[in-house]
Design an enzyme around this catalytic site. Sequence first.
Site, PDB file in Angstrom:
ATOM      1  CE  LYS A 178       6.541   1.885  -1.955  1.00 20.96           C
ATOM      2  NZ  LYS A 178       7.316   1.733  -3.176  1.00 20.96           N
ATOM      3  CD  GLU A 264       4.310   1.607   5.877  1.00 16.37           C
ATOM      4  OE1 GLU A 264       5.397   2.195   5.810  1.00 16.37           O
ATOM      5  OE2 GLU A 264       3.266   2.011   5.328  1.00 16.37           O
ATOM      6  NE  ARG A 357       7.904   6.433 -10.265  1.00 15.73           N
ATOM      7  CZ  ARG A 357       6.643   6.756 -10.012  1.00 15.73           C
ATOM      8  NH1 ARG A 357       6.125   7.842 -10.552  1.00 15.73           N
ATOM      9  NH2 ARG A 357       5.893   6.019  -9.227  1.00 15.73           N
TER      10      ARG A 357
END
Length: 770
Positions: A178, A264, A357
């Site tokens: 990420k 975040e 995926r």
Amino acid sequence: MHTQTAPIRHITALQKRTLATPSTSQTRLKLPMVSVETRAFHNSLKDEVAFSTADSSTTRRPHFDKILIANRGEIACRVIRTAKKLGIKTVAVYSEVDQDALHVQMADEAYCIGPAPSSESYLRMDKIIDVCRQSGAQAVHPGYGFLSENATFAERLHNEGIVFIGPPSSAIVSMGSKSESKHIMISAGVPCVPGYHGKNQDPEFLYQQAKQMGFPVLIKAIHGGGGKGMRTVDEDTFEAFQEGLSSAKRESLKAFGNDTVLIEKYIERPRHVEVQVFADTLGNAVSLWERDCSVQRRNQKIIEEAPAPGLSPELRADLGEKAVAAANAVKYVGAGTVEFIFDNDTQDFYFMEMNTRLQVEHPVTEMITGLDLVEWQLEVAAGNPLPLDQSSIPLVGHAFEARIYAENPRNQFLPDSGPLLYLSTPTPTHVFAPTQTGDVSPSLRLEQGFNQGSQIGVFYDPMIAKVITHGRDRTEALRVLRKALDEYHVVGVSTNVEFLRTLAGNQAFIDRELETGFIPKHFDDLFPPIEKPSPEVFAMAAVFVTLRDYPKTNNTPWTTLHSRRFGGDVYERLITLQEDTGDRPAVSVSVKAVGSNRFDLTVNAGGEPTTFSSVTARLTSPTTLSARIGNAFGETTIVSQKPSPATPASTSHNTMERLHLFVGGQKTTLVLPSPKWLLSLGGDILGALKGGLKAPMPSLVVEVKVKVGERVEKGQAVVVLESMKTETVMRADRKGVVRSVGCKSGEMVEEGRELMDIEEEEGEVEGDKV
């Protein structure tokens, strides 16, 4: 050269046998027979990926002969179905507790790869590669979760000459992280949420970063997904931040083998909008439109739809272009999902992450496009170009997916485990997505990995199935979904089926007022007070018990003595019923037979009794009651769940027979209280237990935070549990002193186990005064 150290059990369609552990020499002799073949396939694939789309009709590569699915549950079954459609043989792997699982039954071959914990089975790369060698599988489909986004696994397969049905390891590293993916997006000019994505994992440093961006903040594992390793921290204190950080890191390490996190700024009214992308080895990449996955609990999606409602054509095009650019930036191959946060307050969107995926929610994309995304994965992995270019990809109608979980929504969505004693589902109209030609008829798909009798264990994700619907527009698709959920009946474990049905009928959801905080915002509407069952429900339960217990054949004085009066032939019985939840008093129902399959009923639930005369009823199956009560006639599903014979009788409902009634799209559970004479024999064991902190579900004890004699504050974390890959922090419900601890770290505990007894302090201890 890896030498197998434990036998791998192998099941074929014709037999079950145990393969002997091969010695090192045997392994060396055996490997070239398979590896040369698969390496040749892999090398030729690399040599031939340069063929162009224009002449692909003459150079199209064939599908694999055999693939291994390195997963379990519904996704393994989903991949097997497409493989069978294409004539590809399948190899399943399974842990010891999954020996009788549906994916094992569906596959052409199946191999046991270890004990139940995923770290000893589904995450064991060496064992999975060994099975590839033994079975001759040319490629591995990882599904989602487990090893699906593990770059090391993809690289090891590559080195073994086995094709990984997914992106190259370099793309997994770049976009699976990420933090790195955000750096790539920032370089590409895509806006990202403010946050810290660096490598420094010192708790104090991370806390200072959080303070700079302002609380609330989101702590998120840099690898993985599905809400695992993710915590929101609202309180600006180091203690609260440290607790969320520690929990997120522990959960991430167990689920993904990596505990690195990023921080975040938490956007308070976001929507979760994601774009399905696909790319091939020739440099072609397309968007298959977007999905809205905003409604979540525990940071995990439970209902998804496509396309995302309310987006302008310009925004849809912009999202698709940014997603395709992201895939191209890392030379992506296969199916991927680029996730964005859409701020409802500012109408801005931010890149969140890319999942390298196939997603759980991929069926909604299949329904609006009429495509089989697993088939696309197999085509791309074989070295073929994408079947369609961007201009040819349909977008027809609207689709929903509802995830059915073994969990208790009214108990903070905590997962449940146990056997699926009864499972009845709506009849699907399609196995795969219908081809979209513009003429849309309502359609229904079911993707499930369990049958009636299957065991939902504590070691894996508690998802039972997915219900997917499609219609000409959102209103029609949602109507089909509500009806399907009405007809989905489960007994044996708690499920979220009723909650999903309530959600699908919620007016704010119907009006497209979507955000990730939808559930807490509309909590009161989604969790209304549980109403007392109607007299009709108690009447149906009583008639069911009567018909079930009243013998129909071999009538002798001895078999009918319990239900007849001497000197007559009149059947009369008083049946006592009680709600499984709540503290309302028991209800008595007087049943009197007045003819063949006709009864007079009197329901006494307190206050004025309710009488039903000449009720006609019969059992059309052991679980189906056909009855006319008043002016209403219909069939009702009623399932009996009897306690284990070894369970002593008590006043606890867990020791009584339960009746599960599915009426009007709702499940009502009643109990038949144990008679007093049986209680006197069994003893009220559960009632004799002291009050204390009890396990809310079968769990693994991760950490015991306090000791006997220690003083605790109300709300203090005292025990950390893990069930189905989710951590639950148990907190003291009072200020007091720990008098006993009934568990230890690493121990499995059953639901209801007393974990800790905390004695409340009546007054403040003198020495504690400051």
